[in-house]
Design a protein around this motif. Structure first.
Motif, PDB file in Angstrom:
ATOM      1  N   TYR A  99      20.966 -25.207  40.938  1.00 36.60           N
ATOM      2  CA  TYR A  99      20.754 -26.093  41.542  1.00 36.60           C
ATOM      3  C   TYR A  99      19.189 -26.132  42.379  1.00 36.60           C
ATOM      4  CZ  TYR A  99      21.744 -28.389  46.916  1.00 36.60           C
ATOM      5  OH  TYR A  99      21.701 -28.886  48.610  1.00 36.60           O
ATOM      6  N   ASN A 138      16.558 -26.944  45.460  1.00 38.19           N
ATOM      7  CA  ASN A 138      16.321 -27.941  46.501  1.00 38.19           C
ATOM      8  C   ASN A 138      15.145 -27.412  47.236  1.00 38.19           C
ATOM      9  OD1 ASN A 138      17.405 -24.915  47.495  1.00 38.19           O
ATOM     10  ND2 ASN A 138      17.365 -25.861  49.716  1.00 38.19           N
ATOM     11  N   ALA A 145      18.638 -31.867  44.290  1.00 36.97           N
ATOM     12  CA  ALA A 145      19.377 -32.375  43.201  1.00 36.97           C
ATOM     13  C   ALA A 145      20.120 -31.018  42.604  1.00 36.97           C
ATOM     14  CB  ALA A 145      18.261 -32.387  42.290  1.00 36.97           C
ATOM     15  N   LEU A 180      26.906 -34.806  39.282  1.00 38.43           N
ATOM     16  CA  LEU A 180      25.496 -34.424  39.535  1.00 38.43           C
ATOM     17  C   LEU A 180      25.318 -34.747  40.829  1.00 38.43           C
ATOM     18  CD1 LEU A 180      22.821 -34.352  38.351  1.00 38.43           C
ATOM     19  CD2 LEU A 180      23.024 -36.729  37.760  1.00 38.43           C
ATOM     20  N   THR A 181      24.302 -34.127  40.983  1.00 34.20           N
ATOM     21  CA  THR A 181      24.169 -34.555  42.798  1.00 34.20           C
ATOM     22  C   THR A 181      22.749 -35.011  42.942  1.00 34.20           C
ATOM     23  OG1 THR A 181      24.998 -34.107  45.088  1.00 34.20           O
ATOM     24  CG2 THR A 181      24.854 -31.791  43.938  1.00 34.20           C
ATOM     25  N   ALA A 182      22.156 -35.475  44.233  1.00 29.05           N
ATOM     26  CA  ALA A 182      21.098 -35.659  44.355  1.00 29.05           C
ATOM     27  C   ALA A 182      20.941 -36.294  45.876  1.00 29.05           C
ATOM     28  CB  ALA A 182      20.348 -36.191  43.839  1.00 29.05           C
ATOM     29  N   SER A 229      22.786 -39.063  50.367  1.00 32.75           N
ATOM     30  CA  SER A 229      23.084 -38.676  49.702  1.00 32.75           C
ATOM     31  C   SER A 229      23.756 -39.123  47.986  1.00 32.75           C
ATOM     32  CB  SER A 229      23.262 -36.751  49.394  1.00 32.75           C
ATOM     33  OG  SER A 229      24.441 -36.958  49.597  1.00 32.75           O
TER      34      SER A 229
END
Length: 188
Positions: free
Chosen positions: A52, A54, A60, A91-93, A108
């Motif tokens: 991760y 940030n 992300a 998957l995150t952003a 997001s």
């Protein structure tokens, strides 16, 4: 593990845990020796990994929270197995927008991929007022709307409520859900 990188930080984590269960045979079938011989208890490991990144403006990450699967063996016992093709990837952003000192708006995306089900995408917008009260809305591509509320009740503790409203055909059999969460931040 957290590593300072540029104007942000890169966090890397490993997860280890266990799952346990007991296959209970229905009382109607308990007289059948084939079922009784195959009943078993199990206590099996699982592992996960994630990364991760940030900053104050962007974030992300990618993770695989469960690296092992479980299956019934020919003797009726449950066993763990590993198969890369069975991983579920997350998957995150997102971005943090600060229009004033009191408000934070955070749109997001969360994408989940599994080979058997394909992609599922959550599009979310959270609004936070004075880091105290938050409200959010999310749309999931599997036809669900999620509404969220949270309130910080102390320096380290936040409580939250989420309501999941599905509007696909399965909603006739599987009703909506309510979730209550309590978050305690141990780091300062």
């Amino acid at each position: 593990y957290r590593l300072l990188l540029g104007s942000g930080s890169l966090s890397m984590g490993l997860k280890a845990g266990f799952v346990s269960g007991n296959q209970k045979i229905d009382d109607l079938l308990s007289s059948d020796p084939a079922y009784n011989e195959n009943a078993s208890n199990y206590f099996l490991p699982n592992f996960g990994i994630g990364v991760y990144y940030n900053t104050k403006q962007v974030f992300a990450g990618i993770s695989v929270p469960l690296m092992l699967g479980y299956e019934s063996n020919s003797d009726g016992s449950i066993g763990a197995y590993h198969d890369f093709s069975m991983y579920t990837y997350y998957l995150t952003a997102g971005v943090n927008l600060v229009p004033t000192d009191a408000w934070l708006i955070s749109p997001s995306l969360l994408a989940r991929y599994q080979s058997s089900t394909g992609f599922v995408l959550d599009c979310t917008v959270n609004v936070l007022y004075k880091e105290l009260f938050g409200v959010g809305f999310s749309y999931r591509t599997t036809k669900a709307l999620i509404m969220m509320l949270n309130y910080r009740i102390g320096y380290q503790t936040t409580v939250g409520l989420a309501y999941d409203f599905g509007f696909s055909d399965i909603n006739e059999d599987n009703r909506n859900s309510v979730e209550i969460a309590i978050q305690v931040d141990l780091g300062f």
